[in-house]
Write an enzyme that holds these catalytic residues in place. Sequence first.
Site, PDB file in Angstrom:
ATOM      1  N   LYS A   1       0.904  -1.188  -0.204  1.00  0.00           N
ATOM      2  CA  LYS A   1      -0.046  -0.005   0.169  1.00  0.00           C
ATOM      3  C   LYS A   1       0.637   1.085  -0.172  1.00  0.00           C
ATOM      4  O   LYS A   1       1.955   1.021   0.415  1.00  0.00           O
ATOM      5  CB  LYS A   1      -1.073  -0.099   1.362  1.00  0.00           C
ATOM      6  CG  LYS A   1      -2.261  -1.017   0.863  1.00  0.00           C
ATOM      7  CD  LYS A   1      -3.356  -0.949   1.743  1.00  0.00           C
ATOM      8  CE  LYS A   1      -4.346  -2.006   1.336  1.00  0.00           C
ATOM      9  NZ  LYS A   1      -5.517  -2.031   2.312  1.00  0.00           N
TER      10      LYS A   1
ATOM     11  N   ARG B   1      -3.692  -9.911   4.914  1.00  0.00           N
ATOM     12  CA  ARG B   1      -4.004  -9.976   3.413  1.00  0.00           C
ATOM     13  C   ARG B   1      -2.899  -9.744   2.595  1.00  0.00           C
ATOM     14  O   ARG B   1      -2.590  -8.452   2.663  1.00  0.00           O
ATOM     15  CB  ARG B   1      -5.329  -9.132   3.506  1.00  0.00           C
ATOM     16  CG  ARG B   1      -5.831  -9.252   1.953  1.00  0.00           C
ATOM     17  CD  ARG B   1      -7.277  -8.254   1.957  1.00  0.00           C
ATOM     18  NE  ARG B   1      -7.863  -8.281   0.690  1.00  0.00           N
ATOM     19  CZ  ARG B   1      -7.237  -7.426  -0.514  1.00  0.00           C
ATOM     20  NH1 ARG B   1      -6.260  -6.684  -0.337  1.00  0.00           N
ATOM     21  NH2 ARG B   1      -7.726  -7.776  -1.589  1.00  0.00           N
TER      22      ARG B   1
HETATM   23  C1  PT1 Z   1      -7.920  -4.420   3.212  1.00  0.00           C
HETATM   24  C2  PT1 Z   1      -8.231  -4.635   1.599  1.00  0.00           C
HETATM   25  C3  PT1 Z   1      -9.344  -5.315   1.095  1.00  0.00           C
HETATM   26  N1  PT1 Z   1      -7.587  -3.888   0.979  1.00  0.00           N
HETATM   27  C4  PT1 Z   1      -9.625  -5.966   3.342  1.00  0.00           C
HETATM   28  N2  PT1 Z   1     -10.024  -6.178   2.034  1.00  0.00           N
HETATM   29  C5  PT1 Z   1      -7.683  -3.827  -0.449  1.00  0.00           C
HETATM   30  N3  PT1 Z   1     -10.485  -6.667   4.396  1.00  0.00           N
HETATM   31  C6  PT1 Z   1      -8.965  -4.576  -0.892  1.00  0.00           C
HETATM   32  C7  PT1 Z   1      -2.991   2.183  -0.940  1.00  0.00           C
HETATM   33  O1  PT1 Z   1      -2.950   3.070  -0.270  1.00  0.00           O
HETATM   34  O2  PT1 Z   1      -6.933  -3.815   3.696  1.00  0.00           O
HETATM   35  N4  PT1 Z   1      -8.790  -5.263   3.817  1.00  0.00           N
HETATM   36  N5  PT1 Z   1      -9.635  -5.464  -0.130  1.00  0.00           N
HETATM   37  C8  PT1 Z   1      -6.947  -3.051  -1.410  1.00  0.00           C
HETATM   38  N6  PT1 Z   1      -7.343  -1.649  -1.123  1.00  0.00           N
HETATM   39  C9  PT1 Z   1      -6.284  -0.619  -1.234  1.00  0.00           C
HETATM   40  C10 PT1 Z   1      -6.243   0.546  -0.399  1.00  0.00           C
HETATM   41  C11 PT1 Z   1      -5.072  -0.793  -2.139  1.00  0.00           C
HETATM   42  C12 PT1 Z   1      -5.476   1.517  -0.284  1.00  0.00           C
HETATM   43  C13 PT1 Z   1      -4.007   0.117  -2.028  1.00  0.00           C
HETATM   44  C14 PT1 Z   1      -4.324   1.151  -1.282  1.00  0.00           C
HETATM   45  O3  PT1 Z   1      -2.013   2.271  -1.976  1.00  0.00           O
END
Ligand code: PT1
Length: 273
Positions: A221, A255
Amino acid sequence: MIFNCGKFQLDLTTPRVMGIVNVTPDSFSDGGKFSATNMAIEHALTLAEEGADILDIGGESTRPNASPVGLQQELDRVIPVIEALVKQVNIPLSIDTYKPQVMRAAIQVGASMVNDVRALQEAGALEVVEKTNVGVCLMHMQGLPATMQNNPHYNDVVNEVKTFLKTRLQASIHAGCRPASILLDPGFGFGKTRAHNILLLQNLESFADLGQPLLVGLSRKSVLGQITGNDIDARLHASIAASVLSAMKGAKILRVHDVKATVEALKVVASIQ
Ligand code: PT1
């Protein structure tokens, strides 16, 4: 602590790994549906071999600035992948969606868990899971992916996220979900600045107050990019550090994209727990 997830029971005495399976046409595929499906299945099988305890299958990106995907397109992406994997692996398959219709279809073909970044707030979502024994992950998000990183604000991020999760936990239990089937997730990167994410990580132990196992997603992230200065394809080491730190602070499920490296790192954590 045991997590009941469909027909599976996961022992959370030591931290577990959820492998990320994105079913989205990307630069590696020719954009065709057939190849996106098969690439996702192949990738999922690799993650299972590498020691994933759960596979999380998603057809709509929720990263910042991502645009929504239509219902039929999301179904066309994820359902064939779940159908194929149910026959080939013996670990829980999680559907990463906020759409009740996608949850229902995924459960019908054998998904054991619903991972919802909207914490079952969509109309009809609670009803989908109430009469099943599937696992559920309730996540906190401020705003929606398209705009959530545009000036996120909290007076007290830790307490606001906790209060939200407590409310959604109560709503889910009220709707008939068993507490032993519910995971909570602070939602790193979902409507949070670097400072908000770091405050949540610093205070992760305090989420134990909620009485439920915690799932954490920090893999690759942008907060890790902000800390290290590295682009998304060079965040493995920071991601491992984040998973180890989270597990030390009580997270039960991580995850991640990089399953093999994370499984190894978490064995070291488990050895002292
Ligand atoms: C998470 C999650 C998810 N993240 C759960 N499900 C994502 N339960 C998708 C960035 O800042 O943390 N928990 N499903 C992916 N989402 C992101 C959000 C991907 C922020 C990247 C960022 O780069």
